[in-house]
Write an enzyme that holds these catalytic residues in place. Structure first.
Site, PDB file in Angstrom:
ATOM      1  N   CYS A   1      11.009  15.899  -3.385  1.00 14.66           N
ATOM      2  CA  CYS A   1       9.563  15.994  -3.143  1.00 14.66           C
ATOM      3  C   CYS A   1       9.092  17.436  -3.281  1.00 14.66           C
ATOM      4  O   CYS A   1       8.001  17.699  -3.772  1.00 14.66           O
ATOM      5  CB  CYS A   1       9.230  15.447  -1.767  1.00 14.66           C
ATOM      6  SG  CYS A   1      10.189  16.213  -0.462  1.00 14.66           S
TER       7      CYS A   1
ATOM      8  N   GLU B   1       4.943  11.833   4.647  1.00 16.21           N
ATOM      9  CA  GLU B   1       5.580  12.893   3.862  1.00 16.21           C
ATOM     10  C   GLU B   1       5.634  12.377   2.433  1.00 16.21           C
ATOM     11  O   GLU B   1       6.472  11.545   2.111  1.00 16.21           O
ATOM     12  CB  GLU B   1       7.008  13.168   4.365  1.00 16.21           C
ATOM     13  CG  GLU B   1       7.107  13.510   5.831  1.00 16.21           C
ATOM     14  CD  GLU B   1       6.879  14.986   6.114  1.00 16.21           C
ATOM     15  OE1 GLU B   1       6.384  15.700   5.211  1.00 16.21           O
ATOM     16  OE2 GLU B   1       7.189  15.415   7.230  1.00 16.21           O
TER      17      GLU B   1
ATOM     18  N   GLU C   1       3.288  14.239 -10.433  1.00 15.84           N
ATOM     19  CA  GLU C   1       4.688  14.347 -10.024  1.00 15.84           C
ATOM     20  C   GLU C   1       5.549  13.535 -10.988  1.00 15.84           C
ATOM     21  O   GLU C   1       5.397  12.318 -11.094  1.00 15.84           O
ATOM     22  CB  GLU C   1       4.847  13.807  -8.597  1.00 15.84           C
ATOM     23  CG  GLU C   1       6.222  14.053  -8.045  1.00 15.84           C
ATOM     24  CD  GLU C   1       6.387  13.523  -6.639  1.00 15.84           C
ATOM     25  OE1 GLU C   1       6.013  12.364  -6.393  1.00 15.84           O
ATOM     26  OE2 GLU C   1       6.897  14.266  -5.787  1.00 15.84           O
TER      27      GLU C   1
ATOM     28  N   LYS D   1      13.912   1.330   8.148  1.00 11.37           N
ATOM     29  CA  LYS D   1      13.994   0.552   6.895  1.00 11.37           C
ATOM     30  C   LYS D   1      14.303   1.547   5.771  1.00 11.37           C
ATOM     31  O   LYS D   1      13.417   2.240   5.284  1.00 11.37           O
ATOM     32  CB  LYS D   1      12.650  -0.147   6.646  1.00 11.37           C
ATOM     33  CG  LYS D   1      12.726  -1.443   5.853  1.00 11.37           C
ATOM     34  CD  LYS D   1      13.286  -1.319   4.451  1.00 11.37           C
ATOM     35  CE  LYS D   1      12.295  -0.778   3.453  1.00 11.37           C
ATOM     36  NZ  LYS D   1      12.911  -0.537   2.132  1.00 11.37           N
TER      37      LYS D   1
HETATM   38  P1  NAD Z   1       8.344   4.532  -2.515  1.00 12.19           P
HETATM   39  O1  NAD Z   1       7.058   4.813  -1.873  1.00 12.19           O
HETATM   40  O2  NAD Z   1       8.392   3.561  -3.625  1.00 12.19           O
HETATM   41  O3  NAD Z   1       9.412   3.991  -1.456  1.00 12.19           O
HETATM   42  C1  NAD Z   1       9.681   4.675  -0.257  1.00 12.19           C
HETATM   43  C2  NAD Z   1      10.028   3.656   0.810  1.00 12.19           C
HETATM   44  O4  NAD Z   1       8.895   2.817   1.022  1.00 12.19           O
HETATM   45  C3  NAD Z   1      11.182   2.733   0.457  1.00 12.19           C
HETATM   46  O5  NAD Z   1      11.947   2.478   1.622  1.00 12.19           O
HETATM   47  C4  NAD Z   1      10.477   1.458   0.019  1.00 12.19           C
HETATM   48  O6  NAD Z   1      11.251   0.303   0.203  1.00 12.19           O
HETATM   49  C5  NAD Z   1       9.290   1.464   0.951  1.00 12.19           C
HETATM   50  N1  NAD Z   1       8.154   0.664   0.461  1.00 12.19           N
HETATM   51  C6  NAD Z   1       7.785   0.400  -0.827  1.00 12.19           C
HETATM   52  N2  NAD Z   1       6.697  -0.387  -0.861  1.00 12.19           N
HETATM   53  C7  NAD Z   1       6.355  -0.627   0.420  1.00 12.19           C
HETATM   54  C8  NAD Z   1       5.307  -1.368   1.040  1.00 12.19           C
HETATM   55  N3  NAD Z   1       4.402  -2.022   0.321  1.00 12.19           N
HETATM   56  N4  NAD Z   1       5.249  -1.359   2.394  1.00 12.19           N
HETATM   57  C9  NAD Z   1       6.151  -0.706   3.133  1.00 12.19           C
HETATM   58  N5  NAD Z   1       7.173  -0.004   2.605  1.00 12.19           N
HETATM   59  C10 NAD Z   1       7.275   0.038   1.267  1.00 12.19           C
HETATM   60  O7  NAD Z   1       8.884   5.938  -2.921  1.00 12.19           O
HETATM   61  P2  NAD Z   1      10.184   6.261  -3.750  1.00 12.19           P
HETATM   62  O8  NAD Z   1       9.880   6.072  -5.178  1.00 12.19           O
HETATM   63  O9  NAD Z   1      11.331   5.555  -3.154  1.00 12.19           O
HETATM   64  O10 NAD Z   1      10.370   7.815  -3.409  1.00 12.19           O
HETATM   65  C11 NAD Z   1       9.885   8.787  -4.222  1.00 12.19           C
HETATM   66  C12 NAD Z   1       8.663   9.418  -3.623  1.00 12.19           C
HETATM   67  O11 NAD Z   1       8.937   9.916  -2.314  1.00 12.19           O
HETATM   68  C13 NAD Z   1       8.204  10.615  -4.405  1.00 12.19           C
HETATM   69  O12 NAD Z   1       6.826  10.567  -4.600  1.00 12.19           O
HETATM   70  C14 NAD Z   1       8.584  11.794  -3.526  1.00 12.19           C
HETATM   71  O13 NAD Z   1       7.828  12.934  -3.720  1.00 12.19           O
HETATM   72  C15 NAD Z   1       8.441  11.232  -2.182  1.00 12.19           C
HETATM   73  N6  NAD Z   1       9.259  11.980  -1.216  1.00 12.19           N
HETATM   74  C16 NAD Z   1       8.624  12.793  -0.322  1.00 12.19           C
HETATM   75  C17 NAD Z   1       9.359  13.542   0.582  1.00 12.19           C
HETATM   76  C18 NAD Z   1       8.686  14.433   1.592  1.00 12.19           C
HETATM   77  O14 NAD Z   1       9.312  14.804   2.574  1.00 12.19           O
HETATM   78  N7  NAD Z   1       7.433  14.812   1.407  1.00 12.19           N
HETATM   79  C19 NAD Z   1      10.751  13.451   0.582  1.00 12.19           C
HETATM   80  C20 NAD Z   1      11.361  12.610  -0.338  1.00 12.19           C
HETATM   81  C21 NAD Z   1      10.587  11.869  -1.227  1.00 12.19           C
END
Ligand code: NAD
Length: 486
Positions: free
Chosen positions: A291, A257, A388, A182
């Site tokens: 991240c 992650e 962050e 997804k």
């Molecule tokens: P997010 O958590 O909003 O979304 C990430 C994914 O989760 C998306 O596919 C989204 O559709 C899905 N999602 C959202 N709500 C959900 C729910 N209730 N149930 C299941 N899935 C759901 O994050 P974002 O804003 O898209 O990404 C930014 C964040 O990701 C930052 O905090 C960043 O640090 C982190 N990040 C971490 C890494 C790592 O490897 N540690 C890499 C990239 C990004």
């Protein structure tokens, strides 16, 4: 029929999803936005809980069918073929990613190559995951088997879609799992392109299923699905915590992650000429939406002003503009993300802005541009140094001595990566142990992103490791066989 996207390199319809080897149109769509212009450029499939049910059933069927019977060497050969096809289409993938995510073309090209590298690495690793024999009681032979979990769920964010799909799905497929992916609603196009390539490369039906859609809809349905045997999530702490709760309800393992507030520690004996490109580059890469962004630069007091002055010079030269024009920074992913970043920056104490970059005049007005900001002034406990921001902003903080450096570096809820700049070998070794992080870099930052290097966090940065050989252990379950034969 939804409108065709205005992205000239797109060779498929993003309003379709993949389940059981069949591409089919979604019943509803979401708009695809180009963050460089703010305009709508197409329609994306909006998967439902029913689509997730279908994808999980198809994955289960693949496990019981051709995919489940394949040898590790055969799986590796398919991954190698996918890797070659990704390389062949790297420029198309880069243009699509730049348009969808808003990242400068050169970063998008690097991401496409990284996706190919993940396929190459896991292609070669697939048939090299071995069990052990364990010396035991007289009359016994004991050995271990590494087996796939079964159906794995993969929920990825929008900031590095190609890299994160590559590391997560690549390792899971290498171990023989069947995947349900997804991607993020803000940027799903290269995940769809990847699935198209995988299909063309001969990946058996159902081994990879892809359902784009909203997090709270398709994402939540996937996270909570009782047919999933392992969940891999990359994204925010808030969502990660929901995913872990969903995994707990089904008692399945989960890899998280999450975010970071990663520090680079610059000691007085550091080679500043070598450090400077990394100090700035790791803060502004992907407009800070990384991240592992180096959001905090900790500098021994005797060289603090010099570091601020040199970083400020570099910041003043930074240019922000449309992704495909390949400036230093592109736009942020969305108007929402821009508002979040600007709200953070509004809390900067008076006089703490050391320098800003510049948004170019030709940047379209509807794009989500934020000029990068270098801050010197907010202390280690200020929200700008604790939370962050996920935008182009770095905070420089002075320290006195190694103990204080470690206390500040370890003084957030996060622990993703950290770097030490020092010519002292003894200090490098000491700090590598004392820093609370999943990766520590000595006299570099990021080590070129190495697909070979296990990656993951501690604390609120998450748990479990992806990338490298280690990921293969995460995507498998260990079985112990104890045979009593007398
Ligand atoms: P997010 O958590 O909003 O979304 C990430 C994914 O989760 C998306 O596919 C989204 O559709 C899905 N999602 C959202 N709500 C959900 C729910 N209730 N149930 C299941 N899935 C759901 O994050 P974002 O804003 O898209 O990404 C930014 C964040 O990701 C930052 O905090 C960043 O640090 C982190 N990040 C971490 C890494 C790592 O490897 N540690 C890499 C990239 C990004």
């Amino acid at each position: 029929m939804p409108p065709r996207p205005e992205i000239e390199r797109l060779w498929f319809d993003p309003a379709e999803m993949l389940t059981g080897g069949v591409w089919r149109p979604a019943s509803q769509t979401l708009p695809i936005e180009d963050p460089s212009t703010g305009s709508e450029v197409g329609a994306l499939a909006r998967g439902t809980a029913g689509d997730i049910d279908e994808a999980v059933a198809a994955a289960e069927a693949a496990r019981a069918g051709d995919w489940g019977r394949m040898t590790a060497a055969e799986r590796g050969r398919i991954l190698a073929r996918i890797g070659r096809m990704v390389l062949d289409r790297a420029e198309d993938l880069a243009v699509i990613e730049a348009t969808d995510v808003g990242k400068p073309l050169r970063q998008a090209r690097a991401d496409a190559l990284a996706l190919a590298r993940y396929m190459e690495f896991y292609a070669g690793a697939a048939d090299k995951v071995m069990g052990e024999t364990i010396p035991y009681l007289d009359g016994y032979t004991v050995y271990t088997l590494r087996e796939p979990h079964g159906v794995t769920g993969h929920i990825v964010p929008w900031n590095y879609p190609m890299q994160i799909v590559g590391r997560s799905v690549g390792a899971a497929l290498a171990m023989g799992n069947a995947c349900v992916l997804k991607p993020a609603e803000e940027a799903s196009l290269t995940a769809l392109a990847f699935a198209r390539i995988a299909t063309e490369a001969g990946l058996p039906a159902g081994a990879l299923n892809l359902v784009p859609g909203l997090g709270e809809e398709a994402g939540a349905a996937l996270a909570g699905h009782p047919g999933i045997h392992h969940l891999s999530f990359t994204g925010s702490v808030a969502t990660g915590s929901l995913i872990q709760a969903a995994a707990a309800a089904n008692v399945v393992p989960v890899t998280l992650e999450l975010g970071g507030k990663s520090p680079q520690l610059v000691f007085a004996d550091a080679d500043l000429d070598a450090a400077l490109p990394y100090l700035v580059g790791a803060g502004i890469q992907n407009a800070g939406q990384t991240c592992s962004a180096a959001a905090r630069i900790l500098v021994e007091r005797s060289r603090h002003d010099e570091v601020v002055a040199r970083m400020a010079d570099a910041y003043r030269a930074l240019r922000v503009g449309p992704a495909r024009a390949d400036f230093d920074l592109g736009p942020l992913i969305s108007a929402r993300q821009k508002a979040v970043v600007e709200a953070f920056l509004a809390t900067a104490p008076a006089g703490s802005v050391a320098a800003r970059g510049r948004i170019v005049a030709e940047a379209p007005k509807g794009g989500h541009y934020v000029a990068p900001v270098l801050l010197a002034g907010p202390g280690p406990d200020h929200p700008l140094a604790q939370e962050e921001i996920f935008g182009p902003a770095q905070v420089v903080i002075p320290f006195d001595g190694e103990d204080e450096a470690v206390a500040i570096a370890n003084g957030t809820r996060y622990g993703l990566v950290a770097a030490v700049w020092s010519e002292s070998g003894a200090r490098q070794m000491r700090l590598a142990k004392r820093l609370r992080a999943g990766q520590v870099f000595i006299n570099n930052y990021g080590a070129g992103g190495g697909v070979e290097l296990p990656f993951g966090g501690v604390g609120r940065s998450g748990h479990g490791r992806e990338k490298g050989f280690e990921a293969l252990y995460g995507f498998s379950a260990l079985k112990t066989v104890a045979a009593r034969h007398g």
